[in-house]
Motif scaffolding. Structure first.
Motif, PDB file in Angstrom:
ATOM      1  N   ARG A   1      -2.043  -4.815  -4.044  1.00 37.88           N
ATOM      2  CA  ARG A   1      -1.924  -4.645  -2.594  1.00 37.88           C
ATOM      3  C   ARG A   1      -0.542  -4.136  -2.179  1.00 37.88           C
TER       4      ARG A   1
ATOM      5  N   MET B   1     -10.923  -6.234  -4.948  1.00 34.67           N
ATOM      6  CA  MET B   1      -9.942  -6.461  -3.893  1.00 34.67           C
ATOM      7  C   MET B   1     -10.660  -6.722  -2.572  1.00 34.67           C
TER       8      MET B   1
ATOM      9  N   HIS C   1      -7.268  -7.362   2.196  1.00 33.95           N
ATOM     10  CA  HIS C   1      -6.062  -7.062   1.417  1.00 33.95           C
ATOM     11  C   HIS C   1      -5.823  -5.554   1.359  1.00 33.95           C
ATOM     12  N   TRP C   2      -6.896  -4.791   1.206  1.00 35.40           N
ATOM     13  CA  TRP C   2      -6.732  -3.337   1.153  1.00 35.40           C
ATOM     14  C   TRP C   2      -6.231  -2.794   2.479  1.00 35.40           C
TER      15      TRP C   2
ATOM     16  N   SER D   1      -2.652  -3.544   2.797  1.00 34.99           N
ATOM     17  CA  SER D   1      -1.840  -2.736   1.883  1.00 34.99           C
ATOM     18  C   SER D   1      -1.534  -1.368   2.469  1.00 34.99           C
TER      19      SER D   1
END
Length: 254
Positions: free
Chosen positions: A42, A183, A187-188, A191
């Motif tokens: 991330r 993932m 979280h993506w 990120s």
């Protein structure tokens, strides 16, 4: 309120991401765990800022010293490759060899695992590096070139980790095995926060063509990976990053 322990934990995860994607020495984590390494992906787009920053500094310094944009571009590329240890380029070359020379999923994975570079990998690496150099050299101004570096290094890494959302890791061993987890979408999305800084501090490329080109590539490559090997490998993620980086550069030229 975010606790000090949480901040320290995330800082250690970020350092793991830096150590994983670059040759920058990072302090050993006394509390290392596989969960931390699993979460390092991330922070890959954030590491892209570091790579782009070093490349931009080398470009500016070389341009001032030599007065030649092509030399400055090539030295900036050398700097990024030295900083990352050609990590993504190696994945691209291995992917070219594997998908070019393998017929079955087992053959593709076996060839990818071979540390030697074959004809497909060598030709692919020459072409991808040449495209990068040509595209950067063709940028209208140094300011646009620097903006392109930041957009490319951040967005390409954000796209590459998106394959952890909907594909399965298909290699049972190797240096990417600790990252072989799915993932969460949240979280993506988090990120990708470094992309917001691009709108503030850099010149933006044509956004509609950029989004369309990246979306088409992202889902076309995902479908290709499912069909050929049933999921992704670390080498495939490196290949995705390299192609996405070039897409960003080319869109800047529109």
């Amino acid at each position: 309120m975010i606790s000090r322990q949480k901040v320290q934990y995330e800082w250690q995860v970020f350092l793991l991401a830096v150590g994983f994607l670059s040759r920058i020495p990072v302090p050993a984590d006394p509390d290392f765990s596989e969960d931390k390494l699993n979460g390092a992906s991330r922070y890959f787009p954030l590491v892209g800022i570091l790579v782009a920053g070093v490349s931009a500094l080398v470009f500016v310094g070389a341009a001032a010293l030599f007065g030649n944009q092509l030399i400055a571009v090539l030295l900036a590329m050398v700097a990024s490759i030295l900083l990352t240890g050609a990590f993504h380029e190696d994945g691209f070359a291995d992917s070219c060899d594997g998908f070019g020379g393998g017929w079955t999923p087992e053959d593709v994975l076996r060839i990818m695992k071979d540390s030697r570079i074959g004809t497909y990998g060598g030709v692919g690496l020459i072409l991808v590096l040449s495209l990068k150099a040509a595209a950067l050299f063709a940028m209208a101004t140094p300011a646009i070139l620097i903006s392109a570096l930041f957009w490319a290094h951040i967005v390409s890494r954000w796209l590459s980790v998106s394959y952890l959302l909907d594909l399965h890791y298909v290699r049972g061993e190797g240096k990417s095995k600790p990252l072989a987890t799915t993932m969460p979408l949240s979280h993506w999305l988090w990120s990708g926060l470094p992309i917001l800084a691009l709108f503030v501090f850099t010149d933006s490329p044509p956004l509609i063509p950029l989004c369309l080109a990246l979306l088409v590539f992202r889902f076309a490559f995902a479908a290709y990976l499912r069909r050929r090997i049933g999921g992704y490998t670390g080498d495939a993620l490196g290949a995705a990053q390299q192609v996405a980086e070039i897409i960003v550069y080319l869109v800047f030229l529109l």
